[in-house]
Scaffold this motif. Structure first.
Motif, PDB file in Angstrom:
ATOM      1  N   GLN A   1       0.818  -1.214   0.000  1.00 31.58           N
ATOM      2  CA  GLN A   1       0.000   0.000   0.000  1.00 31.58           C
ATOM      3  C   GLN A   1       0.850   1.262   0.000  1.00 31.58           C
ATOM      4  O   GLN A   1       0.399   2.328   0.423  1.00 31.58           O
ATOM      5  CB  GLN A   1      -0.926  -0.001   1.232  1.00 31.58           C
ATOM      6  CG  GLN A   1      -1.838  -1.205   1.342  1.00 31.58           C
ATOM      7  CD  GLN A   1      -2.850  -1.260   0.218  1.00 31.58           C
ATOM      8  OE1 GLN A   1      -3.191  -0.220  -0.361  1.00 31.58           O
ATOM      9  NE2 GLN A   1      -3.342  -2.443  -0.109  1.00 31.58           N
ATOM     10  N   ALA A   2       2.065   1.166  -0.505  1.00 30.71           N
ATOM     11  CA  ALA A   2       3.000   2.291  -0.446  1.00 30.71           C
ATOM     12  C   ALA A   2       2.452   3.532  -1.142  1.00 30.71           C
ATOM     13  O   ALA A   2       2.598   4.652  -0.643  1.00 30.71           O
ATOM     14  CB  ALA A   2       4.341   1.887  -1.051  1.00 30.71           C
ATOM     15  N   ALA A   3       1.811   3.343  -2.302  1.00 35.79           N
ATOM     16  CA  ALA A   3       1.297   4.509  -3.047  1.00 35.79           C
ATOM     17  C   ALA A   3       0.222   5.236  -2.247  1.00 35.79           C
ATOM     18  O   ALA A   3       0.203   6.475  -2.179  1.00 35.79           O
ATOM     19  CB  ALA A   3       0.751   4.059  -4.400  1.00 35.79           C
ATOM     20  N   GLY A   4      -0.694   4.489  -1.642  1.00 37.77           N
ATOM     21  CA  GLY A   4      -1.735   5.109  -0.834  1.00 37.77           C
ATOM     22  C   GLY A   4      -1.182   5.751   0.419  1.00 37.77           C
ATOM     23  O   GLY A   4      -1.608   6.844   0.809  1.00 37.77           O
ATOM     24  N   LEU A   5      -0.231   5.102   1.057  1.00 36.59           N
ATOM     25  CA  LEU A   5       0.386   5.667   2.256  1.00 36.59           C
ATOM     26  C   LEU A   5       1.100   6.976   1.947  1.00 36.59           C
ATOM     27  O   LEU A   5       1.071   7.915   2.752  1.00 36.59           O
ATOM     28  CB  LEU A   5       1.376   4.665   2.855  1.00 36.59           C
ATOM     29  CG  LEU A   5       0.769   3.431   3.519  1.00 36.59           C
ATOM     30  CD1 LEU A   5       1.862   2.418   3.859  1.00 36.59           C
ATOM     31  CD2 LEU A   5      -0.005   3.814   4.771  1.00 36.59           C
ATOM     32  N   LEU A   6       1.714   7.058   0.775  1.00 35.93           N
ATOM     33  CA  LEU A   6       2.415   8.280   0.393  1.00 35.93           C
ATOM     34  C   LEU A   6       1.442   9.442   0.211  1.00 35.93           C
ATOM     35  O   LEU A   6       1.772  10.592   0.507  1.00 35.93           O
ATOM     36  CB  LEU A   6       3.215   8.044  -0.886  1.00 35.93           C
ATOM     37  CG  LEU A   6       4.135   9.179  -1.339  1.00 35.93           C
ATOM     38  CD1 LEU A   6       5.168   9.492  -0.268  1.00 35.93           C
ATOM     39  CD2 LEU A   6       4.815   8.818  -2.653  1.00 35.93           C
ATOM     40  N   LYS A   7       0.244   9.168  -0.293  1.00 35.18           N
ATOM     41  CA  LYS A   7      -0.770  10.217  -0.415  1.00 35.18           C
ATOM     42  C   LYS A   7      -1.207  10.717   0.955  1.00 35.18           C
ATOM     43  O   LYS A   7      -1.421  11.917   1.161  1.00 35.18           O
ATOM     44  CB  LYS A   7      -1.990   9.690  -1.171  1.00 35.18           C
ATOM     45  CG  LYS A   7      -1.761   9.425  -2.645  1.00 35.18           C
ATOM     46  CD  LYS A   7      -3.051   8.937  -3.303  1.00 35.18           C
ATOM     47  CE  LYS A   7      -2.857   8.655  -4.780  1.00 35.18           C
ATOM     48  NZ  LYS A   7      -4.115   8.172  -5.415  1.00 35.18           N
ATOM     49  N   LEU A   8      -1.341   9.793   1.895  1.00 32.04           N
ATOM     50  CA  LEU A   8      -1.834  10.145   3.219  1.00 32.04           C
ATOM     51  C   LEU A   8      -0.737  10.759   4.085  1.00 32.04           C
ATOM     52  O   LEU A   8      -0.997  11.659   4.896  1.00 32.04           O
ATOM     53  CB  LEU A   8      -2.400   8.890   3.888  1.00 32.04           C
ATOM     54  CG  LEU A   8      -3.379   9.069   5.044  1.00 32.04           C
ATOM     55  CD1 LEU A   8      -4.553   9.944   4.639  1.00 32.04           C
ATOM     56  CD2 LEU A   8      -3.880   7.703   5.520  1.00 32.04           C
ATOM     57  N   PHE A   9       0.500  10.273   3.922  1.00 34.44           N
ATOM     58  CA  PHE A   9       1.628  10.747   4.718  1.00 34.44           C
ATOM     59  C   PHE A   9       2.780  11.120   3.768  1.00 34.44           C
ATOM     60  O   PHE A   9       3.706  10.326   3.565  1.00 34.44           O
ATOM     61  CB  PHE A   9       2.102   9.667   5.688  1.00 34.44           C
ATOM     62  CG  PHE A   9       1.053   9.176   6.641  1.00 34.44           C
ATOM     63  CD1 PHE A   9       0.790   9.852   7.823  1.00 34.44           C
ATOM     64  CD2 PHE A   9       0.330   8.021   6.359  1.00 34.44           C
ATOM     65  CE1 PHE A   9      -0.162   9.394   8.708  1.00 34.44           C
ATOM     66  CE2 PHE A   9      -0.633   7.554   7.239  1.00 34.44           C
ATOM     67  CZ  PHE A   9      -0.884   8.247   8.407  1.00 34.44           C
ATOM     68  N   PRO A  10       2.753  12.307   3.176  1.00 37.34           N
ATOM     69  CA  PRO A  10       3.772  12.670   2.175  1.00 37.34           C
ATOM     70  C   PRO A  10       5.204  12.632   2.704  1.00 37.34           C
ATOM     71  O   PRO A  10       6.140  12.483   1.918  1.00 37.34           O
ATOM     72  CB  PRO A  10       3.365  14.099   1.772  1.00 37.34           C
ATOM     73  CG  PRO A  10       1.918  14.209   2.114  1.00 37.34           C
ATOM     74  CD  PRO A  10       1.728  13.364   3.326  1.00 37.34           C
ATOM     75  N   GLN A  11       5.388  12.761   4.019  1.00 34.69           N
ATOM     76  CA  GLN A  11       6.726  12.794   4.590  1.00 34.69           C
ATOM     77  C   GLN A  11       7.201  11.434   5.095  1.00 34.69           C
ATOM     78  O   GLN A  11       8.219  11.338   5.774  1.00 34.69           O
ATOM     79  CB  GLN A  11       6.768  13.797   5.760  1.00 34.69           C
ATOM     80  CG  GLN A  11       6.353  15.201   5.386  1.00 34.69           C
ATOM     81  CD  GLN A  11       7.232  15.783   4.287  1.00 34.69           C
ATOM     82  OE1 GLN A  11       8.443  15.619   4.312  1.00 34.69           O
ATOM     83  NE2 GLN A  11       6.618  16.466   3.333  1.00 34.69           N
ATOM     84  N   LEU A  12       6.481  10.381   4.773  1.00 34.08           N
ATOM     85  CA  LEU A  12       6.797   9.064   5.326  1.00 34.08           C
ATOM     86  C   LEU A  12       8.187   8.571   4.932  1.00 34.08           C
ATOM     87  O   LEU A  12       8.771   9.015   3.945  1.00 34.08           O
ATOM     88  CB  LEU A  12       5.750   8.033   4.904  1.00 34.08           C
ATOM     89  CG  LEU A  12       5.641   7.585   3.430  1.00 34.08           C
ATOM     90  CD1 LEU A  12       6.713   6.593   3.036  1.00 34.08           C
ATOM     91  CD2 LEU A  12       4.277   6.965   3.167  1.00 34.08           C
ATOM     92  N   ARG A  13       8.676   7.622   5.711  1.00 36.67           N
ATOM     93  CA  ARG A  13       9.846   6.839   5.352  1.00 36.67           C
ATOM     94  C   ARG A  13       9.369   5.392   5.238  1.00 36.67           C
ATOM     95  O   ARG A  13       8.681   4.897   6.125  1.00 36.67           O
ATOM     96  CB  ARG A  13      10.942   6.944   6.419  1.00 36.67           C
ATOM     97  CG  ARG A  13      11.421   8.365   6.652  1.00 36.67           C
ATOM     98  CD  ARG A  13      12.156   8.933   5.442  1.00 36.67           C
ATOM     99  NE  ARG A  13      12.703  10.241   5.711  1.00 36.67           N
ATOM    100  CZ  ARG A  13      12.095  11.377   5.444  1.00 36.67           C
ATOM    101  NH1 ARG A  13      10.872  11.364   4.901  1.00 36.67           N
ATOM    102  NH2 ARG A  13      12.664  12.532   5.712  1.00 36.67           N
ATOM    103  N   LEU A  14       9.738   4.728   4.143  1.00 34.68           N
ATOM    104  CA  LEU A  14       9.301   3.358   3.899  1.00 34.68           C
ATOM    105  C   LEU A  14      10.508   2.434   3.889  1.00 34.68           C
ATOM    106  O   LEU A  14      11.466   2.664   3.161  1.00 34.68           O
ATOM    107  CB  LEU A  14       8.556   3.264   2.566  1.00 34.68           C
ATOM    108  CG  LEU A  14       8.007   1.884   2.191  1.00 34.68           C
ATOM    109  CD1 LEU A  14       6.899   1.468   3.145  1.00 34.68           C
ATOM    110  CD2 LEU A  14       7.495   1.899   0.749  1.00 34.68           C
TER     111      LEU A  14
END
Length: 216
Positions: free
Chosen positions: A188-201
């Motif tokens: 779900q990396a693409a969706g997580l990036l929309k929700l948390f633009p500053q995330l680290r994966l």
């Protein structure tokens, strides 16, 4: 705060990496997998229903399901533990999320209060009624009006909910990052990036034979 999402296959080391990162004084986490972001009816489904796939019914349905999911993850009672044990003995699935205690880990009172605040930010109005496709035989059904939202606005509202939960968990110690180790985060990396633009994966890759051996 900056979220760190760890993902990979089951038994690849996501849990131990979260423990290692959480040993840092600036990192906070809960003992188990968060799940309520990426699981069906969780935050990503809510975000989509309020933005890209919005319709009045889809938004109402997503709000209701999200509320139900988070309310089911508060704590597990003694009766639920007994029922889960007995049902597993006869190969029957237990109550939905009956073993999930996310709300208890964040503090039940604050968790419920912050959830109500989140829903208050999303829902504009309520009225008695139901949609043609609403679940059957509901008592006193309610329609909730929410959205559509711009993606950045919905992301800010929903992500702030999770940031605040982790700030409350870390208090009084300062924390700059929080960590979740749900393996399917990587899917779900693409969706997580929309929700948390500053995330680290962090994607953990373990040799498939080692994963199989670990399961066995």
């Amino acid at each position: 705060m900056i979220p760190v999402f760890i993902g990979g296959s089951g038994r690849c080391g996501t849990s131990i990496l979260k423990q290692i990162l959480s040993a840092h004084p600036g990192v906070v986490s809960v003992p188990g997998e968060l799940r309520i972001i990426i699981d069906p009816e969780g935050a990503l489904d809510l975000f989509s229903a309020l933005t890209d796939t919005w319709s009045p019914y889809a938004a109402d349905h997503a709000i209701s399901r999200f509320r139900g999911l988070l309310n089911s993850c508060v704590s597990e009672t003694l009766m639920q533990k007994i029922a889960r044990f007995l049902l597993s003995a006869v190969s029957i699935s237990p109550g939905r999320y009956s073993h999930c205690t996310i709300g208890e880990q964040f503090g039940k009172a604050y968790y419920r209060q912050r959830l109500q605040q989140l829903l208050g930010q999303l829902v504009r109005a309520q009225a008695n009624g139901y949609w043609i496709g609403s679940p059957s035989y509901q008592s006193q059904p309610v329609i909730e009006e929410a959205g559509p939202f711009r993606s950045e606005d919905a992301a800010d509202i929903i992500s702030s909910f999770f940031h605040d939960l982790y700030r409350h968990l870390a208090n009084p110690d300062p924390a700059t990052h929080w960590v979740d180790d749900t393996p399917f985060n990587i899917l779900q990396a693409a969706g997580l990036l929309k929700l948390f633009p500053q995330l680290r994966l962090v994607h953990i890759y373990r040799h498939p034979l080692d994963v199989v051996a670990s399961y066995r």
